[in-house]
Design an enzyme around this catalytic site. Structure first.
Site, short mmCIF file in Angstrom:
data_model
loop_
_atom_site.label_atom_id
_atom_site.label_comp_id
_atom_site.label_asym_id
_atom_site.label_seq_id
_atom_site.Cartn_x
_atom_site.Cartn_y
_atom_site.Cartn_z
N ASP A 7 -0.43 -26.59 34.87
CA ASP A 7 0.74 -25.74 35.58
C ASP A 7 1.21 -26.46 36.63
O ASP A 7 2.73 -26.48 36.99
CB ASP A 7 0.14 -24.50 36.10
CG ASP A 7 -0.17 -23.39 35.29
OD1 ASP A 7 0.74 -23.39 34.19
OD2 ASP A 7 -0.79 -22.45 35.60
N SER A 24 0.84 0.80 10.04
CA SER A 24 -0.07 2.08 9.61
C SER A 24 -1.62 2.08 10.43
O SER A 24 -2.20 3.01 10.05
CB SER A 24 -0.58 1.96 8.17
OG SER A 24 -1.19 0.67 7.87
N LYS A 40 -14.10 -1.84 1.93
CA LYS A 40 -13.14 -2.06 3.30
C LYS A 40 -13.88 -1.37 4.41
O LYS A 40 -14.26 -0.22 4.38
CB LYS A 40 -11.74 -1.37 2.85
CG LYS A 40 -10.86 -1.20 4.30
CD LYS A 40 -9.62 -0.49 4.07
CE LYS A 40 -8.84 -0.38 5.46
NZ LYS A 40 -7.52 0.62 5.17
N HIS A 57 -13.60 3.87 7.87
CA HIS A 57 -12.52 3.90 9.11
C HIS A 57 -13.23 4.50 10.45
O HIS A 57 -13.91 5.72 10.35
CB HIS A 57 -11.30 4.55 8.96
CG HIS A 57 -10.65 3.90 7.82
ND1 HIS A 57 -10.65 4.30 6.60
CD2 HIS A 57 -9.62 2.91 7.62
CE1 HIS A 57 -9.96 3.60 5.81
NE2 HIS A 57 -9.13 2.87 6.61
N LYS A 102 -7.31 -17.38 35.35
CA LYS A 102 -7.48 -19.01 35.62
C LYS A 102 -8.39 -19.21 36.73
O LYS A 102 -8.96 -20.41 36.42
CB LYS A 102 -5.92 -19.41 36.40
CG LYS A 102 -5.05 -19.36 35.24
CD LYS A 102 -3.73 -19.87 35.80
CE LYS A 102 -2.60 -19.70 34.65
NZ LYS A 102 -1.29 -19.81 35.14
N ALA A 117 8.40 -18.50 39.10
CA ALA A 117 7.41 -19.04 37.74
C ALA A 117 7.57 -18.02 36.57
O ALA A 117 7.20 -18.21 35.51
CB ALA A 117 6.08 -18.95 38.28
N GLN A 134 -0.47 -28.90 27.63
CA GLN A 134 -1.37 -28.21 26.81
C GLN A 134 -1.61 -28.67 25.44
O GLN A 134 -2.87 -29.08 25.03
CB GLN A 134 -1.44 -26.95 26.85
CG GLN A 134 -1.58 -26.14 28.27
CD GLN A 134 -1.66 -24.62 27.97
OE1 GLN A 134 -0.99 -23.83 27.24
NE2 GLN A 134 -2.33 -23.89 28.85
N GLU A 192 0.87 -1.16 0.11
CA GLU A 192 0.05 0.04 0.02
C GLU A 192 1.05 1.18 0.08
O GLU A 192 1.81 1.30 1.06
CB GLU A 192 -0.87 -0.08 1.37
CG GLU A 192 -1.81 1.30 1.32
CD GLU A 192 -2.60 1.40 2.61
OE1 GLU A 192 -2.05 0.90 3.67
OE2 GLU A 192 -3.83 1.81 2.58
N ASN A 233 1.42 -13.96 50.86
CA ASN A 233 1.02 -13.15 49.71
C ASN A 233 0.74 -11.93 50.04
O ASN A 233 0.51 -11.29 51.15
CB ASN A 233 -0.33 -13.86 49.59
CG ASN A 233 -0.97 -13.33 48.02
OD1 ASN A 233 -0.29 -13.18 46.97
ND2 ASN A 233 -2.02 -12.95 47.85
N ALA A 259 -1.30 -19.65 39.69
CA ALA A 259 -0.03 -20.20 39.63
C ALA A 259 0.27 -20.76 41.29
O ALA A 259 0.78 -21.62 41.41
CB ALA A 259 1.21 -19.73 39.18
P1 NAP Z 1 -2.87 -14.09 39.03
O1 NAP Z 1 -3.63 -15.33 39.20
O2 NAP Z 1 -3.33 -12.89 38.78
O3 NAP Z 1 -1.94 -14.24 40.43
C1 NAP Z 1 -0.94 -13.03 40.79
C2 NAP Z 1 -0.42 -13.24 42.25
O4 NAP Z 1 0.77 -12.40 42.42
C3 NAP Z 1 -1.36 -13.08 43.39
O5 NAP Z 1 -1.05 -13.67 44.50
C4 NAP Z 1 -0.98 -11.29 43.47
O6 NAP Z 1 -1.55 -11.00 44.95
C5 NAP Z 1 0.45 -11.48 43.35
N1 NAP Z 1 0.96 -10.13 42.88
C6 NAP Z 1 0.84 -9.56 41.70
N2 NAP Z 1 1.42 -8.44 41.62
C7 NAP Z 1 2.07 -8.12 43.04
C8 NAP Z 1 3.10 -7.31 43.42
N3 NAP Z 1 3.23 -6.31 42.68
N4 NAP Z 1 3.40 -7.53 44.68
C9 NAP Z 1 3.15 -8.51 45.21
N5 NAP Z 1 2.44 -9.49 44.72
C10 NAP Z 1 2.00 -9.42 43.53
O7 NAP Z 1 -1.48 -14.54 38.12
P2 NAP Z 1 -0.91 -16.21 37.81
O8 NAP Z 1 -1.51 -16.72 36.63
O9 NAP Z 1 -0.88 -16.91 38.91
O10 NAP Z 1 0.33 -15.78 37.08
C11 NAP Z 1 1.49 -15.29 38.23
C12 NAP Z 1 2.84 -15.29 37.55
O11 NAP Z 1 3.27 -16.61 37.26
C13 NAP Z 1 3.00 -14.51 36.21
O12 NAP Z 1 3.96 -13.85 36.28
C14 NAP Z 1 2.87 -15.54 35.19
O13 NAP Z 1 3.59 -15.32 33.90
C15 NAP Z 1 3.69 -16.61 35.81
N6 NAP Z 1 3.27 -18.22 35.32
C16 NAP Z 1 4.38 -18.87 34.74
C17 NAP Z 1 4.00 -19.78 34.19
C18 NAP Z 1 5.10 -20.79 33.57
O14 NAP Z 1 4.92 -21.77 32.67
N7 NAP Z 1 6.40 -20.43 33.85
C19 NAP Z 1 2.93 -20.49 34.33
C20 NAP Z 1 1.78 -19.60 34.73
C21 NAP Z 1 1.95 -18.48 35.49
P3 NAP Z 1 -2.79 -10.46 45.38
O15 NAP Z 1 -3.34 -11.70 45.86
O16 NAP Z 1 -2.21 -9.46 46.54
O17 NAP Z 1 -3.31 -9.63 44.09
#
Ligand code: NAP
Length: 546
Positions: free
Chosen positions: A351, A229, A170, A143, A314, A473, A507, A52, A408, A389
């Site tokens: 997980d 764009s 479009k 648009h 989740k 994690a 998965q 384009e 937590n 997680a």
């Molecule tokens: P989630 O359900 O949203 O839970 C987040 C948790 O982190 C809650 O306990 C929250 O506390 C806490 N949190 C968030 N921000 C915070 C901060 N600034 N200070 C202190 N605590 C904080 O998320 P999730 O799905 O469990 O995922 C959590 C992490 O795990 C993410 O980074 C994700 O990418 C990672 N993860 C990795 C894998 C892997 O395969 N490696 C798989 C799954 C998840 P509150 O309860 O106070 O809100």
């Protein structure tokens, strides 16, 4: 009717089968004609079908001087010429007449497509007074930079554009939520003339990737990041190499990761490559979702076959599934959803196996003797976080005989999870001085330390000295500050990348009903983590396929 309509009712594959292959168009947006020509050549080398030429972007554009050079033949790609006025989101600020003259000249010079805005389409067609060359197709475009109208309003807009005599319709709108895109898919499927239907911004991203499935005439891919764009336009390299857009058709099954945010996820790269490696007609996209129940209700066609779930959906996913695997129900979190042939959504959790097996293997690698009992048995296992997680890790560690402690930010959630698994709860402040015994295991399940906040860490280095094993994690970056400091303190460290690989393999098994190719996800994830082995998105650019 403002409500999103279910995509279950709008995908008669036969309607889209008759359509030609969706074309891949790269917008050339340079300020100088010579650079614009170079962009077109680069687009051709990347495998685009057309370019384009955004004349409104050219500084000091002089049609009679610049157009002959831009449209000189032979050309590397067919040209779509657009001279967008400011009132329609472009940069041209002058009168219509000189703009029309430039577009007419482009037609005379052999442009394959010319774009004119609906608001002035009749005026332009009158201006042309029947002199449009047969070889040039007229795109009449609309648009909307604010929202996506209701299905009825979109239908009326379509009829209005068709009534101008457009060769190609479009319609570009803006998504305020991802369900808006379903209305555009409906329009694509039912339209009787060639149509470009795209929904702008992050929540509309899937419209750009999935339009071949619904019969869209073309989709735009930028030459590189920063040269878009329109908001959230993917790169042409991503469309070809990550999303395998050339292979997407009416029968392609759609999978994806539901999250908010979701843009950081490496899952699309991994799963699409895995699909490709076993020749599956499937695509995996990021779904930026605000309301999970509404999303699942809207995209209820069997073609939307399976989903990964990440932050913050989740736990909600447990409630949204028709059936939940008993372990996922016990954990209280679902990270994988599949659609059964009867339409029921079934939730699983991959997980916990992914994380726990990664930690066990990490510990075993440091041990000289092999034992059949889990190396977690009897150990004090501290989980930071009580989200999806956190629940999976806490459940898995308990299953393996560990004594689990939850810390937590929101203490009430730590208590709730502690009660569920029969372990004590701590505040994050208490965790700093928590050292009841030697040899403890720590698992961070919060997003603290995740890119771009890589200097953040959930626990001080001083406190880390109490732990023998530390798992994080977070997997972007692979070596977080937490893991680096834990290693410096002498702990065995286990990266979130290990969990990521293993949960993704789990998965894939649920999605496809077959095991992942041995080592495939590991090799892919490792190449993603090592930029020196990557080019673009981990794959060399595809050869042009024109
Ligand atoms: P989630 O359900 O949203 O839970 C987040 C948790 O982190 C809650 O306990 C929250 O506390 C806490 N949190 C968030 N921000 C915070 C901060 N600034 N200070 C202190 N605590 C904080 O998320 P999730 O799905 O469990 O995922 C959590 C992490 O795990 C993410 O980074 C994700 O990418 C990672 N993860 C990795 C894998 C892997 O395969 N490696 C798989 C799954 C998840 P509150 O309860 O106070 O809100």
């Amino acid at each position: 009717m403002a409500a999103a309509m279910s995509v279950s009712a709008v995908v008669p594959p036969a309607a889209a089968v008759a359509r030609a292959r969706t074309l891949l168009c790269v917008p050339a947006t340079a300020r100088a004609p010579r650079e614009m020509a170079a962009e077109v050549a680069a687009a051709a080398a990347l495998g685009a079908d057309l370019a384009e030429l955004r004349l409104d972007r050219l500084a000091g554009f002089a049609p009679r001087r610049d157009l002959p050079a831009l449209l000189a033949k032979p050309r590397t790609l067919p040209a779509l010429v657009t001279y967008r006025p400011k009132w329609e989101g472009g940069e041209y600020e002058g009168e219509d007449e000189p703009r029309f003259e430039a577009l007419q000249l482009a037609m005379e010079l052999g442009a394959e497509y010319v774009d004119i805005e609906l608001k002035v389409a009749d005026k332009f067609i009158k201006f042309m007074s029947g002199k449009k060359p047969e070889t040039c197709k007229l795109i009449v475009s609309s648009h909307n930079y604010e929202n996506t109208p209701s299905a009825e309003e979109l239908g009326k807009l379509l009829a209005q554009i068709q009534a101008t005599g457009a060769d190609i319709v479009k319609i570009a709108t803006t998504a305020t939520e991802i369900v808006d895109v379903s209305r555009m898919f409906q329009i694509l499927v039912h339209c009787q003339v060639p149509i470009i239907g795209l929904v702008m911004n992050d929540r509309g991203f899937i419209s750009r990737v999935l339009c071949p499935k619904f019969g869209g005439y073309l989709t735009f891919g930028s030459l590189e990041k920063g040269k878009e764009s329109a908001p959230a336009q993917p790169t042409v390299a991503d469309l070809i190499n990550v999303y395998n857009i050339r292979q997407i058709g009416p029968d392609t099954k759609v999978f994806g990761i539901i999250g908010k945010p979701v843009g950081h996820s490496k899952s699309p790269i991994l799963h699409n490559e895995a699909f490709r490696s076993v020749g599956l007609n499937a695509v995996y996209v990021p779904f930026l979702v605000d309301d999970l129940a509404k999303f699942l209700h809207t995209y209820s066609s069997p073609d939307f076959a399976g989903f990964s779930c990440t932050i913050p959906h989740k736990e909600d996913a447990v409630r949204c599934c028709d059936e939940v695997d008993p372990i996922a129900r016990d954990i209280g979190a679902v990270n994988t959803i599949i659609r059964k042939p009867n339409g029921n959504l079934v939730g699983y959790n991959t997980d916990y196996v992914g994380a726990i097996s990664a930690i066990e293997d990490g510990i075993r690698a440091t041990q000289s003797t092999r034992s059949t009992t889990s190396p977690l048995a009897g150990r004090l296992f501290v989980v930071i976080g009580a989200g999806g997680a956190g629940k999976a890790l806490a459940y898995g560690a308990k299953e393996k005989g560990a004594r689990v402690v939850i810390a937590n930010r929101t203490f009430a959630r730590a208590q709730e999870l502690g009660n569920l698994i029969g372990g004590p709860a701590l505040t994050l402040a208490e965790l700093e001085n928590y050292h009841p015994e030697e040899g403890m295991i720590l698992a961070n399940t919060t997003a603290i330390g995740m890119h771009p906040n890589t200097n953040d860490t959930p626990l001080s280095k001083q406190a880390l000295k109490s732990y023998a094993v530390v798992f994080d994690a977070v997997y972007t970056p692979k070596e977080t500050r937490l893991l680096r400091e834990a290693a410096e303190c002498g702990a065995t460290v286990v990266s979130g990348l290990e969990m990521f690989i293993r949960q993704a393999e789990g998965q894939f098994e649920h999605f496809m009903g077959m095991p992942a190719v041995d080592g495939k996800f590991r090799a892919l994830a490792t190449s993603l983590d090592n930029p020196s082995t990557m080019k673009g998105n981990g794959r060399a650019a595809a050869k042009p396929r024109l």
